[in-house]
Every structure is written in C-alpha cells, then in structure tokens.
Design a protein around this motif. Structure first.
Motif, PDB file in Angstrom:
ATOM      1  N   PRO A 162      -0.557 -44.625 -17.704  1.00 27.25           N
ATOM      2  CA  PRO A 162       0.664 -45.392 -17.404  1.00 27.25           C
ATOM      3  C   PRO A 162       1.663 -44.540 -16.626  1.00 27.25           C
ATOM      4  O   PRO A 162       1.659 -43.310 -16.734  1.00 27.25           O
ATOM      5  N   PRO A 163       2.521 -45.189 -15.834  1.00 31.71           N
ATOM      6  CA  PRO A 163       3.519 -44.442 -15.073  1.00 31.71           C
ATOM      7  C   PRO A 163       4.545 -43.797 -16.001  1.00 31.71           C
ATOM      8  O   PRO A 163       4.738 -44.236 -17.134  1.00 31.71           O
ATOM      9  N   PRO A 164       5.215 -42.758 -15.504  1.00 28.77           N
ATOM     10  CA  PRO A 164       6.269 -42.154 -16.316  1.00 28.77           C
ATOM     11  C   PRO A 164       7.423 -43.136 -16.475  1.00 28.77           C
ATOM     12  O   PRO A 164       7.643 -44.007 -15.633  1.00 28.77           O
ATOM     13  N   GLN A 165       8.148 -42.996 -17.568  1.00 30.92           N
ATOM     14  CA  GLN A 165       9.336 -43.823 -17.783  1.00 30.92           C
ATOM     15  C   GLN A 165      10.484 -43.353 -16.910  1.00 30.92           C
ATOM     16  O   GLN A 165      11.383 -44.119 -16.605  1.00 30.92           O
ATOM     17  N   ASP A 166      10.447 -42.081 -16.524  1.00 27.89           N
ATOM     18  CA  ASP A 166      11.503 -41.522 -15.692  1.00 27.89           C
ATOM     19  C   ASP A 166      10.911 -40.428 -14.826  1.00 27.89           C
ATOM     20  O   ASP A 166      10.061 -39.659 -15.277  1.00 27.89           O
ATOM     21  N   ALA A 174      10.946 -33.733 -12.733  1.00 25.89           N
ATOM     22  CA  ALA A 174      10.916 -33.953 -14.175  1.00 25.89           C
ATOM     23  C   ALA A 174      10.308 -35.331 -14.416  1.00 25.89           C
ATOM     24  O   ALA A 174      10.728 -36.316 -13.805  1.00 25.89           O
ATOM     25  N   LEU A 175       9.315 -35.377 -15.294  1.00 24.56           N
ATOM     26  CA  LEU A 175       8.662 -36.629 -15.653  1.00 24.56           C
ATOM     27  C   LEU A 175       8.754 -36.819 -17.155  1.00 24.56           C
ATOM     28  O   LEU A 175       8.456 -35.896 -17.917  1.00 24.56           O
ATOM     29  N   ARG A 176       9.152 -38.013 -17.574  1.00 30.30           N
ATOM     30  CA  ARG A 176       9.147 -38.356 -19.000  1.00 30.30           C
ATOM     31  C   ARG A 176       8.146 -39.487 -19.168  1.00 30.30           C
ATOM     32  O   ARG A 176       8.280 -40.554 -18.587  1.00 30.30           O
ATOM     33  N   TRP A 177       7.106 -39.198 -19.967  1.00 37.27           N
ATOM     34  CA  TRP A 177       6.002 -40.126 -20.149  1.00 37.27           C
ATOM     35  C   TRP A 177       6.292 -41.079 -21.307  1.00 37.27           C
ATOM     36  O   TRP A 177       7.119 -40.771 -22.179  1.00 37.27           O
ATOM     37  N   PRO A 178       5.610 -42.223 -21.359  1.00 33.85           N
ATOM     38  CA  PRO A 178       5.855 -43.207 -22.421  1.00 33.85           C
ATOM     39  C   PRO A 178       5.715 -42.662 -23.850  1.00 33.85           C
ATOM     40  O   PRO A 178       6.358 -43.162 -24.770  1.00 33.85           O
ATOM     41  N   ASP A 179       4.887 -41.620 -24.039  1.00 36.73           N
ATOM     42  CA  ASP A 179       4.720 -41.055 -25.383  1.00 36.73           C
ATOM     43  C   ASP A 179       5.803 -40.035 -25.726  1.00 36.73           C
ATOM     44  O   ASP A 179       5.757 -39.395 -26.772  1.00 36.73           O
ATOM     45  N   GLY A 180       6.782 -39.844 -24.816  1.00 37.16           N
ATOM     46  CA  GLY A 180       7.868 -38.902 -25.067  1.00 37.16           C
ATOM     47  C   GLY A 180       7.648 -37.514 -24.486  1.00 37.16           C
ATOM     48  O   GLY A 180       8.571 -36.702 -24.457  1.00 37.16           O
ATOM     49  N   THR A 181       6.440 -37.214 -24.022  1.00 38.72           N
ATOM     50  CA  THR A 181       6.155 -35.921 -23.407  1.00 38.72           C
ATOM     51  C   THR A 181       6.963 -35.780 -22.127  1.00 38.72           C
ATOM     52  O   THR A 181       7.108 -36.738 -21.366  1.00 38.72           O
ATOM     53  N   TRP A 238      -0.665 -40.824 -11.323  1.00 44.95           N
ATOM     54  CA  TRP A 238      -0.011 -40.505 -12.610  1.00 44.95           C
ATOM     55  C   TRP A 238      -0.951 -39.650 -13.454  1.00 44.95           C
ATOM     56  O   TRP A 238      -0.509 -38.719 -14.124  1.00 44.95           O
ATOM     57  N   LYS A 239      -2.242 -39.950 -13.391  1.00 43.86           N
ATOM     58  CA  LYS A 239      -3.219 -39.155 -14.148  1.00 43.86           C
ATOM     59  C   LYS A 239      -3.196 -37.694 -13.692  1.00 43.86           C
ATOM     60  O   LYS A 239      -3.179 -36.778 -14.510  1.00 43.86           O
ATOM     61  N   GLY A 275       0.829 -31.313 -15.720  1.00 44.07           N
ATOM     62  CA  GLY A 275       1.764 -31.001 -16.806  1.00 44.07           C
ATOM     63  C   GLY A 275       1.047 -30.419 -18.003  1.00 44.07           C
ATOM     64  O   GLY A 275       1.510 -29.466 -18.636  1.00 44.07           O
ATOM     65  N   GLY A 276      -0.117 -30.967 -18.339  1.00 45.86           N
ATOM     66  CA  GLY A 276      -0.914 -30.458 -19.454  1.00 45.86           C
ATOM     67  C   GLY A 276      -1.370 -29.032 -19.220  1.00 45.86           C
ATOM     68  O   GLY A 276      -1.348 -28.198 -20.135  1.00 45.86           O
TER      69      GLY A 276
END
Length: 106
Positions: A3-7, A16-23, A91-92, A98-99
């Motif tokens: 899924p795309p980042p929320q921000d 800066a990327l904020r992912w749906p799981d909070g990462t 996004w992947k 990031g990982g």
C-alpha cells in the motif's frame, strides 16, 4: 501489492515516508539517486539477455530532490538536482530500502 505511504514529505535532504502500519522511513536523496531503478542507472536486458547500460556513477554527493510525481497507485518518480527524473520507485521498493536501512542502523 504494497500500500502507498500515508504521508510522503521532503525534510531537508531526505524523503520521509509514513506507512499505514506506523513505520517511518527516512531515505536520503543520495541513497535514492544511487539506487534509482532506471535503465540509465541499472541497465536493461534485451530478449537475448544482453545487458545494456547501467555503468553510470554510483555516488551522488550533494544531490537533492527537487520534486516528485505519483505513478498510478503503485509508486513515484523523483526529480533530482542533477537532472535525473526517470525510474519508477514502487512503494514496495521504497519500503524495502527503508527496511535495509533499519537493519543496518543507517
């Protein structure tokens, strides 16, 4: 599908990327430019498996991100200060970068 980042924001010289799981991931412009998934950067193969291109510079000191545009719902293309603006960062792929950084502590 990732899924795309929320921000997604430019903070200084990092995305800066904020992912749906909070990462949250912070990816430097230099890293993103060096790891560009473009044919110019990584090359491409013809139907016979011959590799073409991908011999360009791998270090981009001082490069900055000038902007970006979404590509469908699966990625983004960044525009860099050195004029590079090809290569779709899915996004992947961004999540994997990031990982890698979280694993190495960079």
């Amino acid at each position: 599908m990732t899924p795309p980042p929320q921000d997604l924001q430019l903070i200084g010289r990092e995305i800066a990327l904020r992912w749906p799981d909070g990462t949250e991931d912070y990816l430097s412009a230099e890293l993103l430019r060096a790891r560009s998934p473009s044919a110019e950067n990584i090359g491409e193969r013809d139907i016979f498996g011959q590799q073409y291109g991908g011999q360009g510079p791998k270090d981009f000191p001082g490069v900055e991100i000038r902007g970006w545009k979404p590509v469908g719902n699966y990625g983004v293309v960044f525009t860099f200060s050195d004029g590079h603006n090809t290569g779709i960062y899915t996004w992947k792929f961004l999540r994997e970068l990031g990982g890698e950084q979280r694993q190495t502590g960079n």
